[in-house]
Design a protein around this motif. Structure first.
Motif, PDB file in Angstrom:
ATOM      1  N   GLY A   1       9.682   1.501  -3.449  1.00 55.54           N
ATOM      2  CA  GLY A   1       9.494   1.139  -4.859  1.00 55.54           C
ATOM      3  C   GLY A   1      10.065   2.143  -5.842  1.00 55.54           C
ATOM      4  O   GLY A   1      10.004   1.920  -7.061  1.00 55.54           O
TER       5      GLY A   1
ATOM      6  N   SER B   1      11.999  -5.606 -11.066  1.00 61.10           N
ATOM      7  CA  SER B   1      11.263  -5.953  -9.854  1.00 61.10           C
ATOM      8  C   SER B   1      10.936  -7.432  -9.949  1.00 61.10           C
ATOM      9  O   SER B   1      10.395  -7.875 -10.963  1.00 61.10           O
TER      10      SER B   1
ATOM     11  N   ASP C   1      12.083   2.417 -12.001  1.00 59.96           N
ATOM     12  CA  ASP C   1      11.852   1.724 -10.732  1.00 59.96           C
ATOM     13  C   ASP C   1      10.354   1.681 -10.411  1.00 59.96           C
ATOM     14  O   ASP C   1       9.767   0.611 -10.167  1.00 59.96           O
ATOM     15  N   ALA C   2       9.729   2.861 -10.438  1.00 62.72           N
ATOM     16  CA  ALA C   2       8.306   2.930 -10.106  1.00 62.72           C
ATOM     17  C   ALA C   2       7.469   2.146 -11.118  1.00 62.72           C
ATOM     18  O   ALA C   2       6.540   1.417 -10.752  1.00 62.72           O
TER      19      ALA C   2
ATOM     20  N   THR D   1       7.665  -1.694 -10.589  1.00 64.50           N
ATOM     21  CA  THR D   1       6.833  -2.137  -9.467  1.00 64.50           C
ATOM     22  C   THR D   1       5.357  -2.110  -9.877  1.00 64.50           C
ATOM     23  O   THR D   1       4.606  -3.058  -9.608  1.00 64.50           O
TER      24      THR D   1
HETATM   25 MG    MG Z   1      10.460  -0.327  -8.081  1.00 58.16          MG
END
Ligand code: MG
Ligand code: AMP
Length: 328
Positions: free
Chosen positions: A172, A240, A283-284, A287
């Motif tokens: 993730g 995502s 990105d994190a 998610t």
């Molecule tokens: Mg991600």
């Protein structure tokens, strides 16, 4: 009927001048793709010299491959694989420790929606393999044992697991981090305009020839249709979605983003797009917000400094943060 020669010459000079003016000074463009981290990565760069562009892109791909070796759970010698197979404490590289710290910050701020210790849950579902399956409640319960935002204790480069069976998975956040590092390599090579796209994790260096880059955001249900277009420079844009990797059984979609509370695919969102200064954070956060859904997810993005986002809820309603600039 015919123009006099001097007029014709003047006209030709004018046309030649216009053509010369319209061709930008010898800017070159190069776009290449490579398969890294199980994803088709495209790097597009602008510069003065094809050879320099080619070398810089090769170096950027090499950097992403180095990170795949460091962070992939499938590489037996990677920091992540060593951590997963360890009984308790492992020394990792300073780089891995720093990425784990960032992930843990998102994990804590999202109330555990982002979780880097879901490796066993991911293995059970096997969604990214040819044989995906629906685990039993008992299997999930075992896989969830010991997980959570405090399951990894990070002390410098020493990482300690809550329980020996804990399996780490950076799926993730790692791709976003790799995009950031690829951009750093391009920047160091003197390139001032580039885009790296790792399957929806996009990093932008500078603008596109004096204009913002136009980034189309995919509609999560209507393939080929755009939800919106964002105009951005020097930013990361990460999406995502439940349409990226999934299988269907009895009309139900089982996808690759899990709710750490149940071990089931998260059901509150169809897709989340996050715009941030760096792709690892984006990105994190994408998610995390996906798992949280519209209310808590939007709040997470609003509260995180210098971040904007767009969230499509399970029922198709589109939400966005207050500062997001759309151009549709
Ligand atoms: Mg991600
Ligand atoms: P992304 O496409 O960035 O949303 O990441 C999805 C990938 O992250 C999955 O393939 C898993 O490897 C991992 N993952 C799944 N659920 C979570 C979660 N709740 N928190 C962190 N990583 C997750």
């Amino acid at each position: 009927m015919f123009a006099r020669p001097q007029w014709l010459i003047l006209l030709l000079v004018l046309i030649a001048g216009l053509v010369w003016w319209r061709v930008p000074a010898d800017t070159q463009q190069l776009s290449r793709t490579a398969l890294i981290m199980g994803t088709l990565v495209e790097i597009r760069a602008f510069g003065d010299d094809q050879q320099q562009l080619n070398q810089a892109i090769s170096d950027a791909f090499a950097e992403m491959t180095r990170l795949e070796d460091l962070l992939s759970s499938h590489r037996p010698d990677s920091d992540v694989a060593r951590l997963s197979s360890a009984e308790k404490t492992v020394k990792v590289s300073a780089e891995t420790a720093k990425l784990l710290q960032l992930g843990q910050q998102v994990a804590l701020r999202s109330g555990g929606a982002f979780d880097m210790t879901l490796g066993a849950v991911k293995q059970l579902w096997a969604i990214e393999t040819d044989h995906p399956q629906i685990p039993t409640a008992e299997q999930l319960q075992t896989a969830l044992h010991g997980i959570g935002p405090r399951a990894l204790q990070i002390d410098g480069t020493q990482v300690t697991k809550s329980v020996p069976a804990l399996q780490v998975d950076l799926g993730g956040i790692a791709k976003g981090y790799a995009v950031d590092r690829a951009l750093a390599v391009l920047r160091r090579a003197g390139i001032r305009s580039a885009a790296v796209n790792a399957g929806g994790d996009i990093g932008l260096l500078g603008d596109r020839q004096g204009q913002p880059w136009r980034i189309g955001i995919q509609h999560p249900r209507n393939k080929g249709q755009l939800l919106t277009t964002l105009r951005l420079a020097d930013r990361a844009v990460v999406t995502s979605g439940d349409y990226e990797r999934f299988f269907e059984r009895d009309g139900v979609r089982y996808h690759h983003i899990f709710d750490p509370h149940s071990g089931q695919p998260a059901r509150r969102s169809q897709s989340v797009t996050v715009v941030a200064a760096d792709a690892a954070s984006a990105d994190a956060l994408a998610t995390a917000a996906f798992v949280l859904g519209p209310r808590a997810g939007l709040k997470l993005l609003e509260d995180w400094p210098a971040v904007e986002g767009l969230l499509v809820a399970a029922d198709g309603t589109v939400y966005q943060t207050s500062g997001l600039q759309r151009s549709d």
